[in-house]
Each structure stands twice: as structure tokens, then as C-alpha cells.
Design a protein around this motif. Structure first.
Motif, mmCIF file in Angstrom:
data_model
loop_
_atom_site.group_PDB
_atom_site.id
_atom_site.type_symbol
_atom_site.label_atom_id
_atom_site.label_comp_id
_atom_site.label_asym_id
_atom_site.label_seq_id
_atom_site.Cartn_x
_atom_site.Cartn_y
_atom_site.Cartn_z
ATOM 1 N N ILE A 76 2.260 24.287 -1.668
ATOM 2 C CA ILE A 76 0.851 23.467 -2.705
ATOM 3 C C ILE A 76 0.138 24.308 -2.526
ATOM 4 N N THR A 77 -0.641 23.865 -1.550
ATOM 5 C CA THR A 77 -2.041 24.339 -1.394
ATOM 6 C C THR A 77 -1.999 25.638 -1.556
ATOM 7 N N PRO B 238 20.017 19.740 -3.159
ATOM 8 C CA PRO B 238 17.853 19.867 -2.406
ATOM 9 C C PRO B 238 17.232 20.285 -2.336
ATOM 10 N N ASN B 239 17.419 22.042 -1.941
ATOM 11 C CA ASN B 239 16.739 23.061 -1.535
ATOM 12 C C ASN B 239 16.591 23.788 -2.871
ATOM 13 N N SER B 240 15.705 22.665 -3.953
ATOM 14 C CA SER B 240 14.957 23.381 -5.025
ATOM 15 C C SER B 240 14.016 23.377 -5.400
ATOM 16 N N SER C 204 7.315 28.230 -10.418
ATOM 17 C CA SER C 204 6.275 28.863 -9.916
ATOM 18 C C SER C 204 6.496 30.552 -9.453
ATOM 19 N N ASP C 205 5.572 31.547 -8.975
ATOM 20 C CA ASP C 205 6.039 32.364 -8.873
ATOM 21 C C ASP C 205 6.450 32.423 -6.937
ATOM 22 N N LYS C 206 6.843 31.778 -6.860
ATOM 23 C CA LYS C 206 6.734 31.178 -5.588
ATOM 24 C C LYS C 206 8.929 31.116 -4.926
ATOM 25 N N PRO C 207 8.827 30.987 -4.200
ATOM 26 C CA PRO C 207 10.943 30.654 -3.972
ATOM 27 C C PRO C 207 10.495 29.278 -3.571
ATOM 28 N N ASP C 208 11.958 28.564 -4.170
ATOM 29 C CA ASP C 208 12.381 27.454 -3.875
ATOM 30 C C ASP C 208 12.197 27.380 -2.603
ATOM 31 N N LEU C 209 12.326 25.645 -1.837
ATOM 32 C CA LEU C 209 12.181 25.514 -0.824
ATOM 33 C C LEU C 209 13.722 24.885 -0.177
#
Length: 190
Positions: free
Chosen positions: A57-58, A130-132, A103-108
């Protein structure tokens, strides 16, 4: 893939009043809101509870990814959802898809905790997996303890609940908002 807070429950619009949380060690997410609601919401992020999610997020906020992103799903008496940096930006030709992007970042991977979903708590939106979680988040208007241990908590509102309470509500069957309010600027205060 749909990135929505997946819930099928009946909700009431009973107002719940609570004090805003106290500012912790931060960092703080500063959200300038424009539209029906105008003002600022300040969220104390909780890196000790969800370090990977807070970091993502940051990073997105520092990159300006959240600027001009709409509150695409707002359910009275429940929560306001935003953060779709892929489809939820003002003027995006695919705005009808807001709530399905990331976003262009990976899912967490989920970072579940014992922090309860009280009024003003901020959680990460995700699909049924849950990991999306990726970029979308939601802020609670009222307690939603049925979410505890199922969604990652990332922060608490420490000022601006009055602004959140004024965010335009959705009229669609899933809280979709026509002419939504927008996060005009999102910054991070360390």
C-alpha cells in the motif's frame, strides 16, 4: 479475476458511533477525498499486523497509483471500498470494471490477525482466494466481526471518520456507485 470483498449477507443501516483510533507508530496513509464527501481521511497503517500488505500500500501511494481512484463500492452500514488502480481511476475507459483490477504488483498471501473489524478498521479486498489481495482496500462504517480472520487488517482510521461517513453510497445490487467520490490524492506520512 474478480477482486471484490465477497460477501452475501443482509445488512442494516443502523448507525454505529465510535471514537476514532489513536495514532500508533504509523506510517499514516493520508487520503484527500473529493466529491459528495470532501476532506481528509488519515489511516494509521499496521506494519506489525500485516507487513507485506502495508509495504505494498505504501509503495503504491508513494508512486501516485492511488491518486484519482474512486470509491467504487460503498454499502451503507457496512463499508466503503476503493483502491482499484487498474480500472478505478477517474476517466478510465474501463471504469465499469472498477473492482475487478489490481496493480502491477504481485498478489499477496493473507496476513490474518486477531484484530477485529470494528468501525474505522481498514482491510484488504480480495477474491474468493484468500491470497489474492493486491491494491484494493475497504474501510468499515460499522463493526463486521464476521470478517475477522478472513480478511487482512492493514490499518485504522485515526481522523476523518466524518469524511468517510459522507462518501456517496452505492445504489447497485452490490453497492456499485454511480458518480463515485474519489481519492484525489493519497500520500504517506512516515
Amino acid at each position: 479475476m474478480i477482486r471484490k470483498l465477497a460477501l452475501s449477507i443482509a445488512l442494516t443501516a443502523t448507525p454505529v458511533f465510535a471514537q476514532e483510533a489513536e495514532d500508533g507508530p504509523g506510517p499514516n496513509l493520508i487520503i484527500d477525498v473529493a466529491g459528495t464527501a470532501n476532506g481528509q481521511i488519515v489511516i494509521d497503517l499496521l506494519p506489525d499486523v500485516a507487513p507485506a500488505h502495508v509495504s505494498q500500500i505504501t509503495t503504491l501511494a508513494k508512486e501516485g497509483a492511488y491518486d484519482n481512484v474512486v470509491f467504487h463500492r460503498v454499502i451503507d452500514g457496512f463499508m466503503a471500498q476503493t483502491g482499484d488502480v487498474q480500472y478505478g481511476k477517474v476517466g478510465n475507459a474501463d471504469m465499469a470494471r472498477a473492482g475487478t483490477g489490481g496493480s502491477d504488483k504481485p498478489d499477496l498471501p493473507a496476513e490474518f490477525s486477531s484484530v477485529s473489524f470494528d468501525r474505522g478498521v481498514v482491510g484488504m479486498a480480495r477474491s474468493a482466494d484468500p491470497n489474492s489481495a493486491n491494491s484494493q482496500f475497504f474501510i468499515m462504517f460499522a463493526p463486521g466481526t464476521f470478517l475477522d480472520g478472513q480478511y487482512t487488517v492493514v490499518g485504522r482510521v485515526i481522523s476523518g471518520m466524518d469524511v468517510l461517513d459522507q462518501v456517496k453510497r452505492g445504489a447497485g445490487p452490490d453497492g456499485e456507485v454511480e458518480g463515485p467520490d474519489v481519492m484525489s490524492k493519497v500520500t504517506v506520512q512516515e
